[in-house]
Write a protein that holds these residues in place. Structure first.
Motif, PDB file in Angstrom:
ATOM      1  N   VAL A 103      -5.935   9.201  -2.495  1.00  0.00           N
ATOM      2  CA  VAL A 103      -6.361   7.092  -1.864  1.00  0.00           C
ATOM      3  C   VAL A 103      -7.302   7.189  -0.978  1.00  0.00           C
ATOM      4  N   VAL A 104      -8.731   6.686  -1.912  1.00  0.00           N
ATOM      5  CA  VAL A 104      -9.748   6.012  -1.336  1.00  0.00           C
ATOM      6  C   VAL A 104      -9.594   5.487  -0.198  1.00  0.00           C
ATOM      7  N   LEU A 105      -9.818   4.617   0.998  1.00  0.00           N
ATOM      8  CA  LEU A 105      -9.830   4.427   1.653  1.00  0.00           C
ATOM      9  C   LEU A 105     -11.419   3.912   2.063  1.00  0.00           C
ATOM     10  N   SER A 106     -12.175   2.748   1.937  1.00  0.00           N
ATOM     11  CA  SER A 106     -13.600   2.454   1.725  1.00  0.00           C
ATOM     12  C   SER A 106     -13.979   1.046   1.959  1.00  0.00           C
ATOM     13  N   GLY A 107     -15.314   0.990   3.022  1.00  0.00           N
ATOM     14  CA  GLY A 107     -16.261  -0.581   2.917  1.00  0.00           C
ATOM     15  C   GLY A 107     -15.442  -0.544   4.061  1.00  0.00           C
ATOM     16  N   GLY A 108     -15.678  -1.892   4.538  1.00  0.00           N
ATOM     17  CA  GLY A 108     -16.009  -2.670   6.050  1.00  0.00           C
ATOM     18  C   GLY A 108     -14.370  -3.024   6.060  1.00  0.00           C
ATOM     19  N   LEU A 109     -14.029  -3.939   7.377  1.00  0.00           N
ATOM     20  CA  LEU A 109     -12.224  -4.611   7.287  1.00  0.00           C
ATOM     21  C   LEU A 109     -13.129  -5.741   7.300  1.00  0.00           C
ATOM     22  N   PRO A 110     -12.556  -6.590   7.820  1.00  0.00           N
ATOM     23  CA  PRO A 110     -12.419  -7.988   8.227  1.00  0.00           C
ATOM     24  C   PRO A 110     -11.970  -8.580   9.499  1.00  0.00           C
ATOM     25  N   PHE A 154       0.832  -1.608   0.090  1.00  0.00           N
ATOM     26  CA  PHE A 154      -0.176  -0.036   0.089  1.00  0.00           C
ATOM     27  C   PHE A 154       0.573   1.043   0.464  1.00  0.00           C
ATOM     28  N   TYR A 155       2.251   1.345   0.349  1.00  0.00           N
ATOM     29  CA  TYR A 155       2.806   3.144   0.773  1.00  0.00           C
ATOM     30  C   TYR A 155       3.156   2.761  -0.422  1.00  0.00           C
ATOM     31  N   ALA A 156       3.765   2.103  -1.364  1.00  0.00           N
ATOM     32  CA  ALA A 156       4.830   2.571  -2.274  1.00  0.00           C
ATOM     33  C   ALA A 156       3.605   2.367  -3.621  1.00  0.00           C
ATOM     34  N   LEU A 157       2.266   1.723  -3.650  1.00  0.00           N
ATOM     35  CA  LEU A 157       1.236   2.456  -4.227  1.00  0.00           C
ATOM     36  C   LEU A 157       0.317   3.935  -4.057  1.00  0.00           C
ATOM     37  N   ALA A 158       0.347   3.691  -3.005  1.00  0.00           N
ATOM     38  CA  ALA A 158       0.401   5.645  -2.384  1.00  0.00           C
ATOM     39  C   ALA A 158       0.513   6.191  -2.847  1.00  0.00           C
ATOM     40  N   ALA A 159       2.394   5.842  -2.474  1.00  0.00           N
ATOM     41  CA  ALA A 159       3.154   7.247  -3.378  1.00  0.00           C
ATOM     42  C   ALA A 159       3.358   7.703  -4.501  1.00  0.00           C
TER      43      ALA A 159
END
Length: 147
Positions: free
Chosen positions: A78-85, A68-73
């Motif tokens: 960045v959109v964080l959505s939905g629920g958590l496992p 995630f860190y590499a992609l977000a850079a």
């Protein structure tokens, strides 16, 4: 590029943003290949992380956060959505928000949402309409910072 994160295998946000003509990449944790096939069928770029076993392990989460860190850079938003496992801690979204310097929009009903809000995302959306408007505006500002 807008990076959407789905931890509950839901592509609704990524599809909505792609439908607006925005460049979207989806990342998240997957238990099987169905989400990858759905993402590709929807015309989305994907960088999904497969779980190493039937349940989410600490090692899986650590690998995902690093990816995630590499992609977000490389993303403008960045959109964080939905629920958590259920295997993830309540502050999973907060961990991701604190990991990146890229502006984050949080849209979740995951309990407790205040953990993500306390990590100070750039914006918190309360509806799909607000989410798409906010992301579109942030993408425009990124593309044209002199405006």
């Amino acid at each position: 590029m807008i990076l959407t994160v789905t931890l509950d295998e839901d592509l609704a946000v990524a599809r909505a943003l792609r439908g607006l003509g925005l460049e979207v990449m989806v990342t998240g944790l997957v238990r099987d290949q169905a989400l990858r096939r759905d993402a590709l069928a929807a015309g989305l770029r994907e960088s999904l992380f497969e779980l190493t076993g039937p349940t989410l392990s600490i090692s899986d989460w650590a690998d995902f956060v690093g990816g995630f860190y590499a992609l977000a850079a490389r993303a403008s938003v960045v959109v964080l959505s939905g629920g958590l496992p259920e295997e993830l801690p309540d502050d999973a979204f907060a961990q991701l928000i604190r990991t990146t310097g890229t502006p984050v929009v949080l849209w979740t009903s995951a309990p407790p949402p205040h953990a993500g809000i306390a990590a100070r995302p750039a914006a918190v959306a309360t509806s799909m309409a607000e989410l798409t408007r906010t992301v579109t505006e942030m993408e425009e500002l990124h593309a044209h910072p002199d405006r």
